[in-house]
Design a protein around this motif. Sequence first.
Motif, PDB file in Angstrom:
ATOM      1  N   TYR A  65       0.847  -1.188   0.000  1.00  0.00           N
ATOM      2  CA  TYR A  65       0.000   0.000   0.000  1.00  0.00           C
ATOM      3  C   TYR A  65       0.885   1.241   0.000  1.00  0.00           C
ATOM      4  N   PHE A  66       0.474   2.249  -0.771  1.00  0.00           N
ATOM      5  CA  PHE A  66       1.154   3.531  -0.733  1.00  0.00           C
ATOM      6  C   PHE A  66       0.131   4.639  -0.940  1.00  0.00           C
ATOM      7  N   ILE A  67       0.493   5.825  -0.502  1.00  0.00           N
ATOM      8  CA  ILE A  67      -0.388   6.983  -0.614  1.00  0.00           C
ATOM      9  C   ILE A  67       0.269   7.955  -1.585  1.00  0.00           C
ATOM     10  N   SER A  68      -0.543   8.506  -2.483  1.00  0.00           N
ATOM     11  CA  SER A  68       0.001   9.405  -3.490  1.00  0.00           C
ATOM     12  C   SER A  68      -1.053  10.405  -3.952  1.00  0.00           C
ATOM     13  N   PRO A  69      -0.625  11.600  -4.333  1.00  0.00           N
ATOM     14  CA  PRO A  69      -1.585  12.569  -4.868  1.00  0.00           C
ATOM     15  C   PRO A  69      -2.157  12.081  -6.202  1.00  0.00           C
ATOM     16  N   GLU A  70      -3.428  12.290  -6.375  1.00  0.00           N
ATOM     17  CA  GLU A  70      -4.119  11.886  -7.593  1.00  0.00           C
ATOM     18  C   GLU A  70      -3.548  12.595  -8.831  1.00  0.00           C
ATOM     19  N   TYR A  71      -3.014  13.784  -8.657  1.00  0.00           N
ATOM     20  CA  TYR A  71      -2.516  14.583  -9.774  1.00  0.00           C
ATOM     21  C   TYR A  71      -1.065  14.270 -10.151  1.00  0.00           C
ATOM     22  N   ALA A  72      -0.384  13.415  -9.393  1.00  0.00           N
ATOM     23  CA  ALA A  72       0.999  13.049  -9.720  1.00  0.00           C
ATOM     24  C   ALA A  72       1.041  12.291 -11.053  1.00  0.00           C
ATOM     25  N   ASN A  73       2.117  12.456 -11.789  1.00  0.00           N
ATOM     26  CA  ASN A  73       2.261  11.808 -13.092  1.00  0.00           C
ATOM     27  C   ASN A  73       2.046  10.304 -13.006  1.00  0.00           C
ATOM     28  N   HIS A  74       2.649   9.655 -12.004  1.00  0.00           N
ATOM     29  CA  HIS A  74       2.503   8.200 -11.890  1.00  0.00           C
ATOM     30  C   HIS A  74       1.064   7.795 -11.585  1.00  0.00           C
ATOM     31  N   SER A  75       0.346   8.619 -10.827  1.00  0.00           N
ATOM     32  CA  SER A  75      -1.064   8.309 -10.533  1.00  0.00           C
ATOM     33  C   SER A  75      -1.901   8.385 -11.807  1.00  0.00           C
ATOM     34  N   LYS A  76      -1.595   9.348 -12.653  1.00  0.00           N
ATOM     35  CA  LYS A  76      -2.295   9.462 -13.936  1.00  0.00           C
ATOM     36  C   LYS A  76      -2.011   8.241 -14.812  1.00  0.00           C
ATOM     37  N   ILE A  77      -0.765   7.794 -14.833  1.00  0.00           N
ATOM     38  CA  ILE A  77      -0.396   6.605 -15.617  1.00  0.00           C
ATOM     39  C   ILE A  77      -1.126   5.377 -15.093  1.00  0.00           C
ATOM     40  N   LEU A  78      -1.220   5.246 -13.760  1.00  0.00           N
ATOM     41  CA  LEU A  78      -1.854   4.071 -13.161  1.00  0.00           C
ATOM     42  C   LEU A  78      -3.335   3.954 -13.516  1.00  0.00           C
ATOM     43  N   LYS A  79      -3.981   5.063 -13.831  1.00  0.00           N
ATOM     44  CA  LYS A  79      -5.394   5.013 -14.240  1.00  0.00           C
ATOM     45  C   LYS A  79      -5.568   4.209 -15.520  1.00  0.00           C
ATOM     46  N   ASN A  80      -4.576   4.310 -16.425  1.00  0.00           N
ATOM     47  CA  ASN A  80      -4.663   3.624 -17.720  1.00  0.00           C
ATOM     48  C   ASN A  80      -3.914   2.306 -17.766  1.00  0.00           C
ATOM     49  N   ASN A  81      -2.906   2.167 -16.929  1.00  0.00           N
ATOM     50  CA  ASN A  81      -2.114   0.939 -16.915  1.00  0.00           C
ATOM     51  C   ASN A  81      -1.753   0.599 -15.472  1.00  0.00           C
ATOM     52  N   PRO A  82      -2.492  -0.320 -14.856  1.00  0.00           N
ATOM     53  CA  PRO A  82      -2.258  -0.643 -13.440  1.00  0.00           C
ATOM     54  C   PRO A  82      -1.054  -1.552 -13.192  1.00  0.00           C
ATOM     55  N   ASN A  83      -0.398  -2.033 -14.248  1.00  0.00           N
ATOM     56  CA  ASN A  83       0.740  -2.934 -14.076  1.00  0.00           C
ATOM     57  C   ASN A  83       1.947  -2.182 -13.530  1.00  0.00           C
ATOM     58  N   VAL A  84       2.581  -2.772 -12.529  1.00  0.00           N
ATOM     59  CA  VAL A  84       3.741  -2.152 -11.903  1.00  0.00           C
ATOM     60  C   VAL A  84       4.813  -3.196 -11.616  1.00  0.00           C
ATOM     61  N   ALA A  85       6.004  -2.693 -11.435  1.00  0.00           N
ATOM     62  CA  ALA A  85       7.099  -3.475 -10.870  1.00  0.00           C
ATOM     63  C   ALA A  85       7.595  -2.661  -9.686  1.00  0.00           C
ATOM     64  N   ILE A  86       7.891  -3.325  -8.597  1.00  0.00           N
ATOM     65  CA  ILE A  86       8.398  -2.602  -7.426  1.00  0.00           C
ATOM     66  C   ILE A  86       9.699  -3.224  -6.950  1.00  0.00           C
ATOM     67  N   SER A  87      10.530  -2.379  -6.396  1.00  0.00           N
ATOM     68  CA  SER A  87      11.785  -2.804  -5.803  1.00  0.00           C
ATOM     69  C   SER A  87      11.807  -2.257  -4.385  1.00  0.00           C
ATOM     70  N   ILE A  88      12.252  -3.071  -3.469  1.00  0.00           N
ATOM     71  CA  ILE A  88      12.269  -2.670  -2.073  1.00  0.00           C
ATOM     72  C   ILE A  88      13.708  -2.633  -1.595  1.00  0.00           C
ATOM     73  N   THR A  89      14.054  -1.506  -1.013  1.00  0.00           N
ATOM     74  CA  THR A  89      15.429  -1.273  -0.612  1.00  0.00           C
ATOM     75  C   THR A  89      15.527  -1.163   0.898  1.00  0.00           C
ATOM     76  N   ASP A  90      16.484  -1.853   1.442  1.00  0.00           N
ATOM     77  CA  ASP A  90      16.777  -1.733   2.862  1.00  0.00           C
ATOM     78  C   ASP A  90      17.636  -0.492   3.037  1.00  0.00           C
ATOM     79  N   THR A  91      17.065   0.561   3.594  1.00  0.00           N
ATOM     80  CA  THR A  91      17.799   1.817   3.744  1.00  0.00           C
ATOM     81  C   THR A  91      18.898   1.729   4.801  1.00  0.00           C
TER      82      THR A  91
END
Length: 183
Positions: A65-91
């Motif tokens: 789960y993540f929180i993001s503004p609806e107007y962010a570029n990635h949020s706009k992209i996700l409306k049309n293409n919900p496919n994602v790849a994620i990488s998790i980094t141990d800070t």
Amino acid sequence: MIILMEKLFSLMGEQMFSKEKIKKIKEILSNYLINCKLIQVAVADGKNPSIFNCWFSYDNKFNFYFISPEYANHSKILKNNPNVAISITDTQLNREFGQDVLGISFKGKTKQPKGKELLLAYVNFLKRYPKVGAYIKYISNKKLDLSLTKIYKIETNKLILYDEINFEEGEERQEVDIKDLMR
């Protein structure tokens, strides 16, 4: 012919994980995720790939789960293409170049939870980040529009684990269907 059959069975065996191996992978994931706070999420709209970093929470089914503004570029992209790849980094990493590494990435689809699922998503996020409530209050006091901020759920379907620490040479890369982790 015998060599070909041996290679085929070897390749087939890579996709079949024993209960012990699944348990080991789940334990590695659980120990790793507890310390990680940021994910990198990759999205694409066919022309312009984009990647962003965000705070995340997760559940026991490896949904993120993540929180993001609806107007962010990635949020706009996700409306049309919900496919994602994620990488998790141990800070917390403080290793030097060339040392053994452990890297985790997932493939999945995003959606905006609704109803009870939305409530559970927020509760999940608040458990991980108790100070989020103070941030929401701050935003509300500033009279900023919280309705423009959405919570997203990534339903993962594939784990790619690259682990030189817990697996022997030749077995560092594990590609696992999430449904196999749930058995």
